[in-house]
Enzyme design. Structure first.
Site, PDB file in Angstrom:
ATOM      1  N   TYR A  54      28.906  31.538  48.752  1.00 35.68           N
ATOM      2  CA  TYR A  54      29.870  32.069  49.805  1.00 35.68           C
ATOM      3  C   TYR A  54      29.331  31.190  51.069  1.00 35.68           C
ATOM      4  CZ  TYR A  54      30.781  35.020  45.862  1.00 35.68           C
ATOM      5  OH  TYR A  54      31.268  35.377  44.705  1.00 35.68           O
ATOM      6  N   ASN A 111      24.804  32.289  46.108  1.00 31.78           N
ATOM      7  CA  ASN A 111      26.125  32.332  45.218  1.00 31.78           C
ATOM      8  C   ASN A 111      27.220  31.544  45.896  1.00 31.78           C
ATOM      9  OD1 ASN A 111      24.406  33.514  43.430  1.00 31.78           O
ATOM     10  ND2 ASN A 111      25.440  35.691  43.670  1.00 31.78           N
ATOM     11  N   THR A 162      29.355  43.800  42.891  1.00 30.38           N
ATOM     12  CA  THR A 162      30.730  43.729  43.190  1.00 30.38           C
ATOM     13  C   THR A 162      31.369  44.579  42.151  1.00 30.38           C
ATOM     14  OG1 THR A 162      30.904  41.785  44.516  1.00 30.38           O
ATOM     15  CG2 THR A 162      32.901  42.281  43.368  1.00 30.38           C
ATOM     16  N   ASN A 207      30.013  29.147  41.951  1.00 35.48           N
ATOM     17  CA  ASN A 207      30.757  28.955  42.859  1.00 35.48           C
ATOM     18  C   ASN A 207      30.561  27.582  43.283  1.00 35.48           C
ATOM     19  OD1 ASN A 207      32.323  31.093  43.093  1.00 35.48           O
ATOM     20  ND2 ASN A 207      30.980  32.330  44.373  1.00 35.48           N
ATOM     21  N   HIS A 250      24.295  38.093  52.998  1.00 37.67           N
ATOM     22  CA  HIS A 250      24.484  37.349  51.610  1.00 37.67           C
ATOM     23  C   HIS A 250      24.597  35.840  51.805  1.00 37.67           C
ATOM     24  CE1 HIS A 250      25.709  36.369  47.774  1.00 37.67           C
ATOM     25  NE2 HIS A 250      26.805  37.341  47.747  1.00 37.67           N
TER      26      HIS A 250
HETATM   27  C1  8OZ Z   1      30.594  38.473  40.597  1.00 42.60           C
HETATM   28  C2  8OZ Z   1      32.123  38.782  40.816  1.00 42.60           C
HETATM   29  C3  8OZ Z   1      32.337  38.782  42.038  1.00 42.60           C
HETATM   30  C4  8OZ Z   1      31.524  38.757  43.178  1.00 42.60           C
HETATM   31  C5  8OZ Z   1      28.208  36.950  43.976  1.00 42.60           C
HETATM   32  C6  8OZ Z   1      29.683  38.843  45.112  1.00 42.60           C
HETATM   33  O1  8OZ Z   1      27.927  36.385  43.108  1.00 42.60           O
HETATM   34  C7  8OZ Z   1      29.157  38.255  44.034  1.00 42.60           C
HETATM   35  C8  8OZ Z   1      30.077  38.276  43.034  1.00 42.60           C
HETATM   36  C9  8OZ Z   1      29.840  38.205  41.865  1.00 42.60           C
HETATM   37  O2  8OZ Z   1      27.178  37.117  44.857  1.00 42.60           O
END
Ligand code: 8OZ
Length: 379
Positions: free
Chosen positions: A202, A200, A46, A257, A197
């Site tokens: 999401y 992480n 990103t 996260n 994805h």
């Molecule tokens: C860091 C900052 C913003 C997004 C990820 C898409 O961790 C990210 C991400 C990482 O997969």
């Protein structure tokens, strides 16, 4: 021997006494349907440099230069690209749902292909990791109405993330279709495939793990149910573009996260077996904590490697020696580098030569403009 440069004399010189072998890391292979020049992958990164004012559009001259400079990678995985406006969680990340975005991505894919590399789109929905200031006012969505212990960064600074809206069963199916459309759009934009994805913390990961998924419908509860969303997204992408052009990124042990699971081995072990049945091109594992320690207990990557017959891409803190050894020993098929690709556009050449690597400047990771983006010099 004085014809030093004839291929014939070179062959004899190397095959007789000083047999030099090129590590497999630097040799071509196939990842699903995609032929790659080497086994070094540029990880998704990103960088927050899309044209946000005009609709999160990628493909500016600066964006094109950035990807072209890094075309020594056998395979480039694009920065995460959101499948819908509410799937966006950071400033100026590019989308892949509008026609203008598809047109923008074409500039990037053409440049990478002209430079001899391959590029796939990382298709992304952030789920609860966002704020209405980033989504055009839309309220964040998630498997369950559980607020993450994470802050969002918006044009108004650092803000608290609200309690997300729990998607209805019908709404979950709509998101699956958005991923399907994103895969179709990716191919129209000239990408060689997609990476879902699933890592992480999401949306896909939020469904998989029991810390963020408290649903009582077919998308929650049992391991099978928690993996249902991920597998429906995979099946939709496979139906759209073929299994040989679909991969997924997973991070079974990351705490990033604010995601947690009571038994990562059980849930990710089941998921890997199901992915094997579908014959997708690759699984891209973040081994350990994203950007942190690799040696966390709780998931057997070697067993996953055995269970999955497609390409295993390893990632997280690899050095040159680790990468060469991991491919030679068969632990992995390919290695993805993220941070090193930020500051070393010619990373593959540097690794081949065992040349020194430049350190990246974190203050420019997500800052707009060319500094720390396209101004890292090659050797
Ligand atoms: C860091 C900052 C913003 C997004 C990820 C898409 O961790 C990210 C991400 C990482 O997969």
């Amino acid at each position: 021997m004085y014809i030093l440069h004839s291929p014939y004399s070179f062959f004899h010189a190397t095959s007789s006494t000083h047999h030099m072998t090129t590590p497999q890391l630097f040799q071509p292979t196939r990842i699903g349907d995609i032929e790659v020049a080497n086994r070094i992958v540029m990880a998704p990164l990103t960088r927050c440099r899309a044209d946000e004012a005009n609709g999160d559009i990628p493909g500016s001259e600066m964006n094109v230069a950035y990807y072209r400079q890094r075309s020594g990678a056998g395979l480039i995985i694009s920065e995460g690209t959101q499948v819908s406006p509410v799937g966006k969680g950071y400033m100026a990340t590019p989308g892949i749902y509008s026609e203008a975005q598809v047109e923008g991505w074409k500039h990037i894919t053409q440049a990478v292909h002209a430079a001899g590399s391959k590029i796939i789109a990382q298709i992304w929905h952030v789920g609860r990791i966002t704020h209405p200031d980033l989504t055009g006012g839309a309220h964040p969505v998630a498997p369950s109405a559980i607020q993450p212990n994470v802050v969002a960064y918006t044009h108004n600074g650092k803000v608290e993330i609200p309690v997300p809206h729990a998607l209805s069963t019908t709404e979950v199916k709509e998101v699956v279709q958005q991923f399907r459309q994103a895969a179709a759009n990716a191919l129209r934009a000239g990408f060689d495939g997609v990476e879902i994805h699933g890592a992480n913390g999401y949306l896909v990961d939020q469904f998989i793990r029991d810390g963020s998924n408290h649903r009582t419908d077919v998308y929650g509860g049992s391991i099978e149910n928690r993996c249902r969303f991920a597998l429906e997204v995979v099946d939709a992408c496979v139906a759209e573009i073929g299994a040989g052009r679909v991969g997924i990124r997973l991070s079974p042990l990351t705490p990033f996260n604010d995601v947690t699971d009571s038994n990562p081995q059980a849930v990710f072990g089941y998921l890997v077996n199901e992915l094997q049945k579908r014959g997708i091109a690759f699984i891209h594992f973040i081994e350990g904590a994203t950007g942190g320690p690799r040696d966390l207990p709780g998931f057997d990557y070697a067993a996953a490697r055995q269970a999955f017959k497609g390409t295993y891409i390893g990632n997280n803190g690899y050095t040159r020696d680790m990468a060469i050894d991991a491919v030679e020993s068969g632990k992995v098929d390919a290695v993805a580098f993220g941070r090193w690709f930020i500051s070393n556009p010619d990373l593959v050449e540097r690794l081949k030569q065992n040349a020194p690597l430049s350190e990246a400047n974190p203050s420019t990771f997500y800052a707009p403009g060319p500094v720390g983006y396209i101004d890292y010099p090659p050797l």
